[in-house]
Scaffold this active site. Structure first.
Site, PDB file in Angstrom:
ATOM      1  N   LYS A 188       0.820  -1.219   0.000  1.00  7.18           N
ATOM      2  CA  LYS A 188       0.000   0.000   0.000  1.00  7.18           C
ATOM      3  C   LYS A 188       0.851   1.265   0.000  1.00  7.18           C
ATOM      4  CE  LYS A 188      -2.139  -0.970   3.874  1.00  7.18           C
ATOM      5  NZ  LYS A 188      -1.544  -2.280   4.176  1.00  7.18           N
ATOM      6  N   ASN A 211      -3.315   6.263   5.875  1.00  7.88           N
ATOM      7  CA  ASN A 211      -2.604   5.307   6.727  1.00  7.88           C
ATOM      8  C   ASN A 211      -1.092   5.407   6.559  1.00  7.88           C
ATOM      9  OD1 ASN A 211      -2.871   2.923   8.563  1.00  7.88           O
ATOM     10  ND2 ASN A 211      -1.843   1.885   6.874  1.00  7.88           N
ATOM     11  N   HIS A 258      -3.498  -9.574  10.608  1.00 15.05           N
ATOM     12  CA  HIS A 258      -4.342  -8.973  11.647  1.00 15.05           C
ATOM     13  C   HIS A 258      -5.365  -9.968  12.209  1.00 15.05           C
ATOM     14  CE1 HIS A 258      -2.519  -5.166  10.806  1.00 15.05           C
ATOM     15  NE2 HIS A 258      -2.969  -5.133   9.567  1.00 15.05           N
TER      16      HIS A 258
END
Length: 532
Positions: A188, A211, A258
């Site tokens: 990302k 982010n 996660h």
């Protein structure tokens, strides 16, 4: 760098309802419909863009949650968490007349000085825990990215019908520029940075953040509004969106990560997929066709889908890589070809990032030659396949950002063999099998450390020699003793950093210091023996 002219039909700042995406310089009706555009370092010229505004797929994305009122003046708004994002959101809300309360689990003495300034501006500060009554009395709750939706007082407020939004949702409601939003388990930040560089090279006032670092709300609050917003978005941020609708969305990949936060991999996938939920006609979703999870999400898109691939041309409008050539074909009769042999980015995975960045540029009508020049000149971000040193024939590579198994495996896939792997940290709960598969035949020895070292070591030692050490310093010392000319010492932790470090950046910075100190203290001359 000098600003180049922006595409003549670039819409600049826009507001809803949204017009179709701008084309680049349009091809004349009488000219040949099939042509090749080759990029070189000195090339100029224009290449035709693509208006991917039509052709929605069957609707399938989940409906957005209960909406909220963007007029916050005089309303009671709770900001949960006072890291950088929460502080920026609180300041934005205060400046717009909201009655702001900030709640943070840490005691007041541990909070940053900015909290005092916000209190002087009228914010109420609740520190040392989250009171349920504070949540229940609000008109709106704004979450910092790390705050889970399962937080007990938050869940209670949602039951009572209090709207809950992420900072991403809040900022997007006030953003007037077209937005490219990028998500995925890995890649990302690099892709976001590439697209930001492309926007700047095209002469556009470009915001880059989310982010990645700078909260989007900061860009919205700037006196001079951006003309393009390039935003990295995480699954955490997407959990609490309502109307968030990027002009272009990009999903690079989705692999296990996660799982300490999500109950299952499917729940994590659904959080990532929310980036597509509100897109429609006039929007574009750029999806990695090589990733089966991402490929399946195309069925949920109302927006036009552009597939990317490293394995040849995918179906429909597409951008793909063949050797050192990048191809763009949005199904309008033109096929653009770009020479990518001069890219500085290392690793196969960075080809995925680069082709997604080029596709987004062409969708937004930015000249492809300008875009390729920006991509080719980018050496990569720190802590992402960063070559920190080469000494006595041994290359030391810092991929501290490889905080999950898939990222570490992709790092290893860039090497044929002779790798000494340094890995460890906080176990995220997924399977280590992809890492073991990538390490087999490539890694000569692994040094594992940190809180999760036992489970990691048990997986790796089935395939290769594995040594347990206490910390990163011990791993570097062990690798330095073992490495010979031709070897690569690769820090690719496959784990989070929070057992021994504040962040992956701190971990990568220590790795660099440890390596530099070892090299400075080493006697001259390469070690004998070559690669084992």
């Amino acid at each position: 760098m000098p600003r180049t002219p922006r595409p003549p039909t670039w819409p600049g700042r826009t507001s809803r309802p949204r017009a179709p995406l701008a084309r680049g310089v349009a091809a004349g009706r009488g000219e040949a419909r099939a042509r090749t555009v080759m990029f070189t370092a000195s090339a100029g010229g224009t290449a035709r863009g693509g208006d991917l505004g039509g052709g929605a797929s069957p609707a399938g994305a989940s409906a957005p949650p209960r909406s909220w009122d963007r007029e916050v003046g005089g309303r009671r708004v709770l900001v949960v968490g006072v890291a950088r994002t929460g502080l920026a959101a609180a300041r934005f809300l205060l400046d717009r007349g909201a009655r702001v309360t900030i709640t943070e689990r840490r005691p007041r003495a541990e909070l940053p000085a900015e909290v005092d300034a916000l209190e002087r501006s009228g914010a109420v500060i609740e520190a040392g825990g989250h009171g349920e009554a504070t949540f229940l009395e609000q008109d709106l709750i704004v979450l910092s990215p790390g705050v889970p939706m399962t937080l007990a007082p938050l869940a209670r407020a949602r039951e009572r019908g209090v709207p809950v939004v992420s900072e991403l949702e809040l900022a997007a409601a006030y953003l007037t520029a077209p937005m490219v939003a990028i998500t995925g388990t890995n890649g990302k930040s690099t892709t976001t940075t590439l697209i930001g560089l492309i926007g700047e090279a095209a002469g556009l006032r470009t915001f880059v953040g989310g982010n990645l670092g700078t909260p989007l709300i900061t860009g919205v609050a700037e006196a001079e509004s951006p003309e393009l917003a390039v935003v990295e978005v995480s699954s955490f941020q997407l959990e609490a969106i309502h109307d968030f609708r990027p002009r272009v969305s990009i999903i690079l990949n989705v692999t296990e990560d996660h799982l300490d936060r999500y109950a299952s991999f499917d729940e994590y996938v659904r959080a990532k997929a929310r980036i597509l939920a509100n897109q429609g006609a006039g929007d574009t979703a750029i999806l990695n066709h090589d990733d089966p999870v991402v490929r399946r999400l195309a069925a949920e898109c109302r927006a036009r889908v552009v597939f990317t691939s490293l394995r040849g041309r995918p179906p429909g409008p597409a951008a793909w890589v063949e050797g050192d050539r990048f191809f763009i074909d949005f199904g309008e009769g033109d096929r653009e070809v770009y020479d990518a042999s001069e890219l500085k980015l290392e690793g196969v995975h960075n080809r995925e990032n680069a082709i997604a960045a080029l596709a987004s540029a062409r969708v937004m009508g930015i000249d492809g030659v300008v875009a390729m020049r920006a991509i080719a000149g980018f050496p990569g971000l720190p802590h992402r396949m960063e070559r920190v040193a080469e000494h006595d024939g041994v290359r030391w590579v810092n991929d501290s950002k490889a905080t999950n198994v898939a990222a570490a495996a992709r790092s290893l896939e860039g090497y044929a063999g002779g790798v000494i792997l340094l890995a460890g940290g906080v176990d995220k709960g997924g399977s280590y099998e992809p890492l073991v598969a990538a390490a087999r035949g490539r890694v000569t020895r692994a040094f594992v450390y940190g809180e999760g070292r036992e489970r990691l070591a048990e997986a790796l030692e089935r395939a290769l020699p594995t040594t347990r050490v206490d910390d990163l310093a011990g791993a570097v010392a062990g690798a330095a003793e073992l490495a010979r000319a031709g070897d690569v010492v690769l820090l690719a932790p496959a784990c989070a950093s929070y057992d021994q470090f504040k962040s992956f950046e701190e971990r990568g910075a220590l790795f660099r210091r440890l390596v530099e100190a070892r090299i400075a203290a080493a006697p001259p001359g390469p070690k004998g023996g070559g690669r084992r």
